[in-house]
Scaffold this motif. Structure first.
Motif, PDB file in Angstrom:
ATOM      1  N   UNK A  88      -9.784   1.002  -6.568  1.00  0.00           N
ATOM      2  CA  UNK A  88      -9.612   1.068  -4.928  1.00  0.00           C
ATOM      3  C   UNK A  88      -8.484   0.301  -4.680  1.00  0.00           C
ATOM      4  N   UNK A  89      -7.564   0.856  -3.660  1.00  0.00           N
ATOM      5  CA  UNK A  89      -6.467   0.272  -3.204  1.00  0.00           C
ATOM      6  C   UNK A  89      -6.378  -0.201  -1.832  1.00  0.00           C
ATOM      7  N   UNK A  90      -5.898  -1.418  -1.252  1.00  0.00           N
ATOM      8  CA  UNK A  90      -5.953  -1.866  -0.154  1.00  0.00           C
ATOM      9  C   UNK A  90      -4.655  -2.524   0.122  1.00  0.00           C
ATOM     10  N   UNK A  91      -3.882  -2.271   1.239  1.00  0.00           N
ATOM     11  CA  UNK A  91      -2.652  -2.903   1.557  1.00  0.00           C
ATOM     12  C   UNK A  91      -2.480  -3.703   3.007  1.00  0.00           C
ATOM     13  N   UNK A  92      -2.163  -4.684   2.878  1.00  0.00           N
ATOM     14  CA  UNK A  92      -2.062  -5.565   4.011  1.00  0.00           C
ATOM     15  C   UNK A  92      -0.408  -5.762   4.646  1.00  0.00           C
ATOM     16  N   UNK A  93      -0.300  -5.640   5.736  1.00  0.00           N
ATOM     17  CA  UNK A  93       1.032  -5.734   6.378  1.00  0.00           C
ATOM     18  C   UNK A  93       1.556  -7.163   6.682  1.00  0.00           C
ATOM     19  N   UNK A  97      11.966 -10.773   5.954  1.00  0.00           N
ATOM     20  CA  UNK A  97      12.148  -9.271   6.797  1.00  0.00           C
ATOM     21  C   UNK A  97      11.104  -8.420   6.897  1.00  0.00           C
ATOM     22  N   UNK A  98      10.388  -8.061   5.658  1.00  0.00           N
ATOM     23  CA  UNK A  98       9.110  -7.350   5.487  1.00  0.00           C
ATOM     24  C   UNK A  98       8.537  -7.845   4.285  1.00  0.00           C
ATOM     25  N   UNK A  99       7.256  -7.703   4.598  1.00  0.00           N
ATOM     26  CA  UNK A  99       6.297  -8.148   3.007  1.00  0.00           C
ATOM     27  C   UNK A  99       5.072  -7.179   3.194  1.00  0.00           C
ATOM     28  N   UNK A 100       4.159  -7.229   1.992  1.00  0.00           N
ATOM     29  CA  UNK A 100       2.924  -6.772   1.912  1.00  0.00           C
ATOM     30  C   UNK A 100       2.120  -7.315   0.720  1.00  0.00           C
ATOM     31  N   UNK A 101       1.075  -7.073   0.934  1.00  0.00           N
ATOM     32  CA  UNK A 101      -0.162  -7.661   0.053  1.00  0.00           C
ATOM     33  C   UNK A 101      -0.688  -6.462  -0.469  1.00  0.00           C
ATOM     34  N   UNK A 102      -1.023  -6.319  -1.823  1.00  0.00           N
ATOM     35  CA  UNK A 102      -1.811  -5.090  -2.224  1.00  0.00           C
ATOM     36  C   UNK A 102      -3.026  -5.539  -3.239  1.00  0.00           C
ATOM     37  N   UNK A 103      -3.969  -5.081  -3.040  1.00  0.00           N
ATOM     38  CA  UNK A 103      -5.172  -5.368  -4.109  1.00  0.00           C
ATOM     39  C   UNK A 103      -5.201  -3.734  -4.463  1.00  0.00           C
ATOM     40  N   UNK A 104      -5.032  -3.919  -5.589  1.00  0.00           N
ATOM     41  CA  UNK A 104      -5.329  -2.485  -6.422  1.00  0.00           C
ATOM     42  C   UNK A 104      -6.102  -2.725  -7.618  1.00  0.00           C
ATOM     43  N   UNK A 105      -7.523  -2.232  -7.567  1.00  0.00           N
ATOM     44  CA  UNK A 105      -8.442  -2.725  -8.541  1.00  0.00           C
ATOM     45  C   UNK A 105      -8.532  -4.457  -8.413  1.00  0.00           C
ATOM     46  N   UNK A 111       3.647  -1.644  -3.566  1.00  0.00           N
ATOM     47  CA  UNK A 111       3.520  -2.635  -2.371  1.00  0.00           C
ATOM     48  C   UNK A 111       5.022  -2.859  -1.900  1.00  0.00           C
ATOM     49  N   UNK A 112       5.898  -3.082  -2.810  1.00  0.00           N
ATOM     50  CA  UNK A 112       7.514  -3.464  -2.418  1.00  0.00           C
ATOM     51  C   UNK A 112       8.001  -2.272  -1.465  1.00  0.00           C
ATOM     52  N   UNK A 113       7.341  -0.766  -1.633  1.00  0.00           N
ATOM     53  CA  UNK A 113       7.912   0.247  -0.773  1.00  0.00           C
ATOM     54  C   UNK A 113       7.483  -0.164   0.554  1.00  0.00           C
ATOM     55  N   UNK A 114       5.944  -0.619   0.730  1.00  0.00           N
ATOM     56  CA  UNK A 114       5.569  -0.996   2.008  1.00  0.00           C
ATOM     57  C   UNK A 114       6.356  -2.089   2.704  1.00  0.00           C
ATOM     58  N   UNK A 115       6.638  -3.265   1.913  1.00  0.00           N
ATOM     59  CA  UNK A 115       7.716  -4.215   2.436  1.00  0.00           C
ATOM     60  C   UNK A 115       8.882  -3.882   2.812  1.00  0.00           C
ATOM     61  N   UNK A 160      -0.466   4.139   6.064  1.00  0.00           N
ATOM     62  CA  UNK A 160      -1.555   3.424   7.165  1.00  0.00           C
ATOM     63  C   UNK A 160      -1.375   1.961   7.237  1.00  0.00           C
ATOM     64  N   UNK A 161      -0.934   1.382   5.962  1.00  0.00           N
ATOM     65  CA  UNK A 161      -0.659   0.030   6.187  1.00  0.00           C
ATOM     66  C   UNK A 161       0.484  -0.458   6.854  1.00  0.00           C
ATOM     67  N   UNK A 162       1.500   0.608   6.808  1.00  0.00           N
ATOM     68  CA  UNK A 162       2.806   0.418   7.689  1.00  0.00           C
ATOM     69  C   UNK A 162       2.544   0.398   9.011  1.00  0.00           C
TER      70      UNK A 162
END
Lengths: 262, 243
Positions: B24-29, B36-44, B140-144, B229-231
């Motif tokens: 399961x993967x979930x990303x928060x923006x 300047x940009x950041x993201x948090x990922x829960x991946x398993x 995750x960094x790509x989203x950030x 979707x996260x972005x």
């Protein structure tokens, strides 16, 4: 950097009139939230958001040798990481004096309050538990002392205690909570001009000329630290001790609510 | 020789996944306000923060490039990130290598020539590790990076494939990673399927590697969708709030 100077002057002027940039009173905290057990691989963890300051404390408990001067006691090791991720003011590299000060002040409050009985961390001759508190600053917006103490104390109170069985450390399964007694919180004040503010945010902190942290439990002052070049009068310190005992009631009930117990 | 451990049960993996299934993967923006940009990922069981700072003046001066921006990358695991004992504080050799290959992944997509003389910093902090942290960190960094507004030619994703016994599997978790016969993290630019990170160790036939690549590309569709979707999420929230 003219723009920065203008903002500083504006904020200082407002503080002289008893107004803070975010409309708080001089002796008010920002909104505080505490989330406990967010990192289940760690024996204990807690994330604290204090306004935009975001701090995560992780607890690991390992088997180790006792210190030579305390052969019958376990150890408590506290470190703070001001992650470069948290602010463009923080650099990568070895711990800065600022991060060491934050860790040591938080450590002193927790240690002095007797929250952890290091004697109970003794296993057998030459073997003790070491409790590691790692304070991770994820986003910096001032007052790391209070946010870090809240995170550490909440994480400790929720930590599970590993077992030592047949020469091996058992970290999973049916484990009891680590024993803690008492509870320590801290209140940090910043002096800007002649005004004193509780819980300075990042921009206020950048022109604070004296800082005072008071850590306490419900009865005793447990640790103090004055920081930065300026000074406080004895009367001011007296007033701030009273304010700390008043404010700490709310902080303790926040911790209790988040981590359970009493 | 690695100790053997049973990682398959009735044709399924211990956590119930099929061979080509992602966790399961979930990303928060934007959890880090100062970045300047950041993201948090829960991946398993992985929990990872990534933040991007910049473009800003490259320091020290001598590392700056008058033609383009430089990328700095720091990947670190928190000392409390594993179920085992307290980790060593600071960068070990593994972290230095992962930081380097992650930086190189982003050098292929970030439009560096738009910011001569600048630096762009990518920071990845693994708060909890459960196998595949470098892949999750890059995803995750790509989203950030996208949220920071720094232009990229593509939105890279990464995932690791590998081999357990005779089975080619996707997205190994920590236990699988410890006892697997091969591990192969890959980062891909989805638009043109260029591979920008590729590492491997263990033993795999050429046929098995081809099969693993196919699994990665297939799973990439899901990962890319979650990233996009996260972005979009913060902007969707804003547009709903203002009608």
């Amino acid at each position: 950097m003219h723009i920065v100077t203008i903002t500083d002057e504006y904020i200082k002027e407002r503080i002289r009139g008893g107004m803070r940039n975010d409309k708080r009173g001089l002796m008010s905290y920002r909104d505080i939230t505490i989330g406990v057990g967010t990192m289940p691989n760690a024996e204990g963890s807690a994330e604290v958001n204090m306004g935009n300051t975001k701090v995560l404390a992780g607890i690991k408990i390992d088997l180790s040798e006792p210190m030579r001067d305390t052969p019958g006691e376990g150890n408590l090791v506290t470190s703070a990481e001001l992650l470069p991720m948290a602010s463009d003011k923080f650099d990568a590299g070895p711990p800065s004096p600022e991060s060491i000060e934050v860790a040591r002040v938080i450590d002193r409050g927790i240690r002095a309050s007797g929250m952890i009985d290091t004697g109970s961390l003794f296993i057998e001759e030459g073997k003790v538990w070491t409790v590691y508190i790692d304070i991770y600053v994820l986003n910096y917006d001032g007052n790391l002392f209070d946010a870090g103490t809240l995170a550490s104390v909440s994480a400790l109170r929720s930590a599970r205690m590993p077992k030592y069985e047949n020469g091996a450390v058992v970290r999973e399964g049916n484990l009891q909570r680590m024993k803690t007694a008492n509870m320590c919180t801290s209140c940090t004040f910043g002096k800007i001009g002649s005004e004193i503010l509780l819980d300075t945010d990042g921009s206020e902190e950048s022109f604070t000329n004296a800082r005072l942290t008071i850590a306490n439990d419900s009865e005793y002052v447990r640790a103090m630290q004055k920081g930065i070049g300026g000074s406080f009068t004895l009367a001011e310190i007296d007033k701030l001790m009273e304010a700390t005992f008043e404010k700490s009631k709310d902080l303790r009930s926040l911790v209790t609510k988040a981590s359970g117990g009493d | 020789m690695k100790e053997k451990k049973e990682l398959m049960k009735e044709g399924k993996r211990l956590d119930g996944r099929g061979m080509g299934d992602l966790r399961h993967i979930a990303i928060t923006a934007n959890p880090i306000k100062n970045a300047a940009g950041s993201a948090y990922i829960e991946w398993g069981g992985n929990k990872i923060l990534a933040a991007v700072y910049g473009p800003r003046e490259a320091l020290p001066k001598h590392i700056s490039d008058p033609q383009r921006a430089i990328i700095k990358c720091r990947y670190m695991m928190a000392p409390f990130s594993s179920l085992e004992e307290h980790g060593r504080v600071g960068m070990n050799r593994r972290a230095v290598e992962i930081s380097k290959v992650t930086k190189e992944t982003f050098e292929s997509v970030v439009m560096l020539e738009m910011f001569p003389g600048s630096e762009i910093s990518i920071m990845i902090e693994v708060l909890q590790g459960d196998g595949g942290t470098r892949a999750a960190g890059i995803t995750c960094a790509a989203v950030a990076m996208a949220l920071s507004g720094i232009p990229m030619t593509d939105l890279p994703y990464a995932v690791s494939a590998g081999k357990i016994g005779s089975d080619v599997v996707l997205d190994l978790n920590k236990i699988e990673d410890n006892y697997s016969d091969a591990d192969m993290p890959i980062a891909v630019n989805p638009r043109n399927r260029e591979v920008t990170l590729l590492q491997m160790d263990g033993e795999m036939t050429r046929e098995e590697i081809r099969k693993a690549m196919d699994m990665v590309i297939e799973a990439g569709k899901t990962i890319s969708r979650i990233q996009r979707e996260a972005i979009l999420a913060p902007y969707q929230k804003a547009s709903e709030a203002y009608g």
